[in-house]
Design an enzyme around this catalytic site. Structure first.
Site, PDB file in Angstrom:
ATOM      1  N   THR A 207      62.952  28.623 -39.870  1.00 21.47           N
ATOM      2  CA  THR A 207      61.878  28.425 -40.856  1.00 21.47           C
ATOM      3  C   THR A 207      61.213  29.762 -41.158  1.00 21.47           C
ATOM      4  OG1 THR A 207      59.930  27.060 -41.388  1.00 21.47           O
ATOM      5  CG2 THR A 207      60.102  27.813 -39.112  1.00 21.47           C
ATOM      6  N   ASN A 208      60.091  29.757 -41.872  1.00 20.84           N
ATOM      7  CA  ASN A 208      59.372  31.011 -42.136  1.00 20.84           C
ATOM      8  C   ASN A 208      57.870  30.772 -42.054  1.00 20.84           C
ATOM      9  OD1 ASN A 208      58.314  30.275 -44.849  1.00 20.84           O
ATOM     10  ND2 ASN A 208      60.494  30.192 -45.344  1.00 20.84           N
ATOM     11  N   ARG A 209      57.097  31.803 -42.268  1.00 27.05           N
ATOM     12  CA  ARG A 209      55.652  31.729 -42.000  1.00 27.05           C
ATOM     13  C   ARG A 209      54.817  31.255 -43.183  1.00 27.05           C
ATOM     14  NH1 ARG A 209      54.335  37.360 -40.490  1.00 27.05           N
ATOM     15  NH2 ARG A 209      52.211  36.611 -40.667  1.00 27.05           N
ATOM     16  N   SER A 210      55.456  30.715 -44.225  1.00 23.17           N
ATOM     17  CA  SER A 210      54.675  30.231 -45.363  1.00 23.17           C
ATOM     18  C   SER A 210      53.730  29.109 -44.910  1.00 23.17           C
ATOM     19  CB  SER A 210      55.619  29.703 -46.446  1.00 23.17           C
ATOM     20  OG  SER A 210      54.881  28.991 -47.404  1.00 23.17           O
ATOM     21  N   ALA A 274      58.533  28.640 -50.251  1.00 18.36           N
ATOM     22  CA  ALA A 274      59.374  29.698 -49.690  1.00 18.36           C
ATOM     23  C   ALA A 274      60.596  29.043 -49.041  1.00 18.36           C
ATOM     24  CB  ALA A 274      58.585  30.497 -48.664  1.00 18.36           C
TER      25      ALA A 274
END
Ligand code: CTP
Length: 398
Positions: A207-210, A274
């Site tokens: 995943t990502n930090r959005s 994102a």
């Protein structure tokens, strides 16, 4: 939005009056000038002094106050918005009949501008045919309503509407009433927000930090401008804004499917999400055990959702992309705008303090396909959302 706005808050006598204090406070804090008008029964629940302290302005409770004989008529004329919260069954009946037997109903009879009503009463009283007729008559006069909602009443639990909407819900509706006439009114706006999660195995994800904050504020602002808003959201911890239809998704593929389903009806698509650009090519169906040595997980590209919109977008629709870049951001974003045939691209620099992921502020530039760039200095994500929607509205034709 609220700075310099003049709001009359009409309060009638029900237990929900305690929430009107918080509404008065919030409107005042947001920058509105709030004049509170109380019925006699409301003043039994909350003393005028409370509202005076919260708004910093005198409160009107009677037609017979010295030196304020025409105050109610002036307020009826001058206010940008009249909010009735709570509106009891009795107030609705008097307003529907056109009675002018106290300071609040006299003000209402003199009022020609927008009125927003937040009813609150016993559930049986709200369900009564007499109340339904009164509501219908007031709706017919162009008054807007928010609630009542289903929830606990003073007399106990209830499964029918009667409870007054919360102050933040009333404020969102009030903003929408004030924004009537915006180019987005009646349009369908699809906003995507947040990260995606691509499974490695049943318990692990890429995943990502959005945080989704930018997309959520865009959805909120678009709804307040009168749009029908669909918010397609990856996993985030935010509360859905008032009025929007939430579609929750997990993976980039889910997001792609949701956007494809909503796009044919969308006048505007804002891709603030994102999505992961890569996903594990063969996620394991069982939890992967720990093994000695390094681990390599083969990844495959996901679909570029924005690029695929070109083929199915509605004629005349506005497509907005985001670009989070590091170094030479404007040039890279312009290349993306052209490559993906976007109308607008919102670019921010990931390395700049106060901008990008997981913060409450942003500093962006909005580029259009004609080559113009508008820099929005560091501001709250809500303010940035409004700047983006101004740019969208400028492109809406007809
Ligand atoms: N986006 C998309 N589909 C993806 C990935 C991103 O539609 N699979 C959208 C994002 O929502 C954003 C825009 O594309 O509006 C730009 O995202 P970004 O990651 O900056 O661009 P990419 O095209 O993926 O380019 P790169 O990562 O190489 O910079």
């Amino acid at each position: 939005m609220w700075a310099g706005r003049h709001v009359v808050l009409g309060v009638s006598g029900g237990i929900a009056c305690y929430k009107s204090c918080s509404l008065a406070r919030r409107l005042t804090e947001a920058g509105a000038r709030v004049d509170v008008v109380l019925t006699r029964a409301a003043a039994e629940f909350v003393r005028p002094l409370t509202f005076e302290a919260l708004t910093g302005r005198p409160v009107l409770t009677s037609l017979w106050e010295r030196d304020r004989a025409l105050a109610h008529v002036r307020l009826a004329d001058a206010a940008d918005l009249v909010v009735l919260a709570p509106a009891t069954a009795q107030l609705l009946a008097r307003a529907a009949q056109g009675l002018a037997d106290d300071v609040l109903t006299t003000l209402l009879l003199a009022r020609t501008g927008p009125v927003l009503v937040a009813p609150a009463m016993n559930d049986a009283m709200y369900a009564h045919e007499a109340t339904a007729r009164n509501v219908e008559a007031l709706v017919g006069r162009g008054w807007a309503f928010v609630g009542p909602e289903i929830g606990p009443l003073a007399e106990g639990p209830s499964d029918r509407p009667g409870r007054m909407s919360e102050p933040e819900t009333i404020m969102a509706h009030a903003a929408r009433v004030l924004r009537r006439g915006s180019a987005l009114a009646g349009r369908t706006v699809v906003v995507t927000a947040g990260p995606t999660r691509e499974p490695i195995d049943p318990v692990r994800v890429v995943t990502n930090r959005s945080s989704g904050k930018m997309g959520y504020r865009l959805a909120e602002a678009a709804w307040e401008r009168g749009a029908d808003v669909v918010l397609v959201s990856g996993p985030v911890t935010l509360q859905a804004p008032v009025g929007v239809r939430l579609r929750s998704v997990e993976t980039t593929e889910d997001l792609e499917r949701a956007v494809a389903a909503e796009l044919p009806g969308a006048d505007v698509l804002i891709m603030a999400a994102a999505p992961a650009d890569y996903r594990p090519s063969s996620p394991s169906t069982a939890k992967r055990p720990r093994t000695d040595g390094a681990l390599a997980i083969p990844m495959e590209p996901t679909a570029d959702i924005l690029r695929a919109t070109v083929a199915v977008r509605k004629a005349g629709s506005v497509i907005v992309g985001f670009a989070l870049e590091t170094g030479d951001a404007i040039q890279k974003a312009r290349t993306k705008l052209e490559g993906k045939a976007l109308d607008l691209i919102v670019v921010n620099d990931a390395l700049e303090p106060g901008a990008g992921f997981d913060v409450d502020t942003n500093r962006v530039a909005i580029l259009d396909r004609e080559g113009n760039a508008r820099v929005v200095p560091l501001a709250s994500k809500r303010e940035v959302a409004d700047a983006i929607l101004d740019a969208v509205e400028a492109r809406i034709v007809g």
